[in-house]
Motif scaffolding. Structure first.
Motif, short mmCIF file in Angstrom:
data_model
loop_
_atom_site.label_atom_id
_atom_site.label_comp_id
_atom_site.label_asym_id
_atom_site.label_seq_id
_atom_site.Cartn_x
_atom_site.Cartn_y
_atom_site.Cartn_z
N PRO A 323 0.70 -1.20 0.21
CA PRO A 323 -0.05 0.23 -0.13
C PRO A 323 0.92 1.18 0.08
CG PRO A 323 -0.73 -1.64 1.61
CD PRO A 323 0.50 -1.96 1.12
N SER A 324 2.05 1.26 0.63
CA SER A 324 2.89 2.47 0.48
C SER A 324 3.08 3.02 -0.72
CB SER A 324 4.15 2.09 1.08
OG SER A 324 5.15 1.33 0.22
N PHE A 326 0.85 3.68 -2.95
CA PHE A 326 -0.15 4.53 -3.17
C PHE A 326 0.45 6.23 -2.39
CE2 PHE A 326 -2.41 0.67 -3.98
CZ PHE A 326 -3.09 1.16 -5.10
N ALA A 327 0.85 5.94 -1.25
CA ALA A 327 1.38 7.24 -0.81
C ALA A 327 2.38 7.59 -1.38
CB ALA A 327 1.85 6.86 0.79
N TYR A 328 3.23 6.82 -1.99
CA TYR A 328 4.39 7.59 -2.74
C TYR A 328 3.97 8.04 -3.98
CZ TYR A 328 8.30 7.05 -6.00
OH TYR A 328 9.62 7.42 -6.82
N VAL A 362 -2.04 5.46 4.80
CA VAL A 362 -2.06 5.55 3.39
C VAL A 362 -3.55 5.93 3.28
CG1 VAL A 362 -2.24 4.31 1.11
CG2 VAL A 362 -0.37 3.52 3.02
N ASP A 367 -2.59 11.85 2.79
CA ASP A 367 -2.24 12.86 2.01
C ASP A 367 -2.23 14.31 2.25
OD1 ASP A 367 -1.51 10.66 0.28
OD2 ASP A 367 -3.19 10.67 -0.98
#
Length: 583
Positions: A323-324, A326-328, A362, A367
């Motif tokens: 899932p990281s 998506f944050a990236y 996330v 964000d």
């Protein structure tokens, strides 16, 4: 048949300086001899703030000997830029005299207004006003028929101290033929300097600049939800109202079902510029973030991708149940929005369709936190009336190894293969010894390092620390005299390439030391061979992370789309430098 001059000019005018440079560079490399094309290439670099490279091209292309005064004036403009960057009155005075000579030769208003502004910046107030008064008498400035003449009129009025008239003239200029965001950004930077030199108050100054400021850039984010025509219509109305209020036109974000897609559709329907950044391979992204909310979203996803100005990837790797990513991907999009705002000299904000809940590590809330933690302003729209109860995709098995985001650095020394046996001890002490000292000084951030021959591979925790390591390596290795290694003066030098991405964290089965591997490590390795000696090249994702996390410390100047080694594709690359006064 394509017309690269027209295409490069159009890209520059809409503020796409990257595109303008790429178009011109490709055509010149293919043998196009056009002086206009060479001018566009150098001008794109100048607009991006890469003054030294622009000056180098200006002279190597022979533009300093052009019969066209506009092209010769680019040299004066670059002298001005260099003077402003260095705070050098001597450079500014040189630019003033260069512009004034061209004005005296031609009577053209463009070098004339620049001479007037530079006279003001160098303390020659009476001369500045005399020139401004003369320029206002020119027929094409007194009754402007195009953008540049209208902007020239506004600048001349500002030099004479009539701020209200200057503001109105500039507002009218944006409606004249030839007005475009790229040129408006250049005018805005110039007006900011003139207003400061003229002692204009902050409120008047901002009103003046707003009259010509290009549309804002923004990062968008929001919740995934089921399709609902009535709710979406209400949300789009609110989004449109915010974009009107913010004068926003350059959007950067993803394309998940729900908020992302309806914001993207709204931007496109308004004629805005949409830049989509996907966090992983397209099919995996659809499976995770589009299809679960309903099959209808898939067609809308494909439609916005087809209409977007650009679709890029934070990484093209598979999702691998991480899932990281998506944050990236969101962080890269945020940085790209800030890069565009810098190039257009405009504002930047975040638009979030967010219910206000704190969320987890996330997602939308994360964000929003990231954006705000790094000084950004978020405009929140509550997604009222939407159905977020869609079937989430199964979690799947976690990655077999831990994953993390990191800077990935590769270097090698140009000319190493030419070293004689007797030169190798000097190379070990002078080059590898310096590398060791730098890595030791950054021991807390360097989480892995390995060497073979002249090459270094290092993994660094964070984008800012990665930039610090790369620039310190560059500084210390440039002090090595090639003669100590038996090389000619024009040979030698370390190539340094840096990427940022998600990697597997493992233990090397041979050495027992920490090791990092994955798609992004392989990509980083392909950048170093195409990097010039004594230079640091970085990827767009790395440049975006610095724009988000450390914009005050580093500059990333666009180099162009570069073919990577071993036929690994063509990617936009940047040259990393420290900002003035920073080490």
């Amino acid at each position: 048949m394509s017309d690269p001059v027209r295409e490069a000019r159009e890209a520059r005018k809409r503020g796409d300086l990257f595109g303008a440079y790429d178009i011109a560079a490709r055509a010149i490399a293919d043998g196009n001899p056009s002086e206009d094309l060479k001018h566009e290439q150098a001008l794109a670099l100048a607009r991006m703030g890469d003054t030294e490279r622009a000056l180098s091209l200006y002279h190597s292309h022979g533009l300093d000997c052009s019969d066209d005064p506009d092209k010769r004036a680019l040299g004066a403009r670059l002298l001005k830029d260099r003077g402003i960057e260095a705070g050098s009155q001597e450079e500014l005075a040189s630019a003033y005299y260069a512009y004034r000579r061209i004005f005296e030769e031609t009577g053209d208003s463009y070098p004339g207004i620049n001479a007037a502004s530079l006279a003001l910046l160098t303390g020659q107030t009476d001369e500045a006003r005399r020139l401004a008064s003369d320029i206002l008498k020119l027929p094409n400035v007194a009754q402007p028929k195009d953008y540049y003449c209208g902007a020239t009129r506004g600048e001349a009025l500002l030099i004479l101290g009539d701020v209200a008239a200057a503001t109105e003239a500039l507002r009218e200029a944006t409606g004249l033929p030839g007005a475009n965001f790229g040129d408006q950004a250049g005018t805005l930077r110039q007006l900011r300097l003139v207003a400061d030199a003229a002692g204009i108050g902050e409120a008047e100054r901002e009103t003046l600049l707003d009259s010509i400021r290009p549309p804002s850039a923004f990062h968008y984010v929001g919740h995934i939800f089921m399709a609902d025509e009535a709710a979406e219509r209400r949300l789009k109305e609110r989004i449109s109202a915010i974009l009107d209020e913010r004068k926003a036109g350059h959007a950067f974000g993803s394309a998940a079902a729900g908020a992302d897609i309806i914001i993207a559709e709204t931007v496109l329907d308004r004629g805005g510029e949409l830049h989509i950044v996907l966090p992983c391979a397209t099919e995996d992204f659809i499976a995770q973030s589009v299809r679960p909310a309903g099959e209808a979203w898939v067609a809308r996803f494909e439609a916005v991708l087809a209409r977007a100005r650009r679709v890029s990837f934070a990484t093209e790797m598979e999702f691998v149940n991480d899932p990281s990513l998506f944050a990236y991907g969101a962080a890269v999009a945020m940085g790209m929005a800030r890069l565009r705002a810098q190039h257009l000299a405009t504002r930047c904000f975040q638009l979030a369709l967010w219910d206000g809940s704190p969320g987890g590590p996330v997602g939308t809330a994360a964000d929003v936190r990231l954006w705000r933690d790094h000084g950004g302003e978020t405009v929140v729209v509550a997604p009222e009336g939407v159905d977020r109860d869609y079937p989430r995709p199964p979690a799947g098995d976690p990655p077999p190894f831990p994953r993390r985001l990191a800077s990935i650095l590769f270097t090698d020394y140009a000319g190493y293969s030419q070293l004689t046996e007797s030169a190798l001890p000097a190379f070990d002490s002078e080059v590898m010894g310096r590398i060791s000292a730098v890595l030791t000084a950054h021991d807390g951030a360097v989480i892995a390092a390995n060497t073979w021959g002249d090459a270094l591979h290092a993994v660094v925790d964070g984008a800012g620390p990665g930039a610090d390591v790369a620039l310190e390596l560059q500084r210390t290795l440039m002090e090595v005299d090639p003669a100590l290694l038996g090389l000619p003066p024009d040979q030698g030098g370390m190539r340094i390439a840096v990427h940022y991405g998600s990697v597997y964290e493992t233990t090397d089965r041979i050495t027992g030391r920490p090791n990092y591997q994955g798609t992004e490590v392989s990509r980083a390795a392909r950048i170093e061979p195409v990097t010039p000696p004594n230079t640091v090249y970085v990827t767009e994702s790395f440049a975006a992370m610095l724009a988000l996390y450390a914009p005050e410390r580093f500059r990333c100047r666009y180099v162009g789309r570069i073919d990577l080694a071993k036929k690994c594709g063509t990617f936009p690359m940047y040259r990393l430098t420290a900002r003035e006064g920073r080490r």
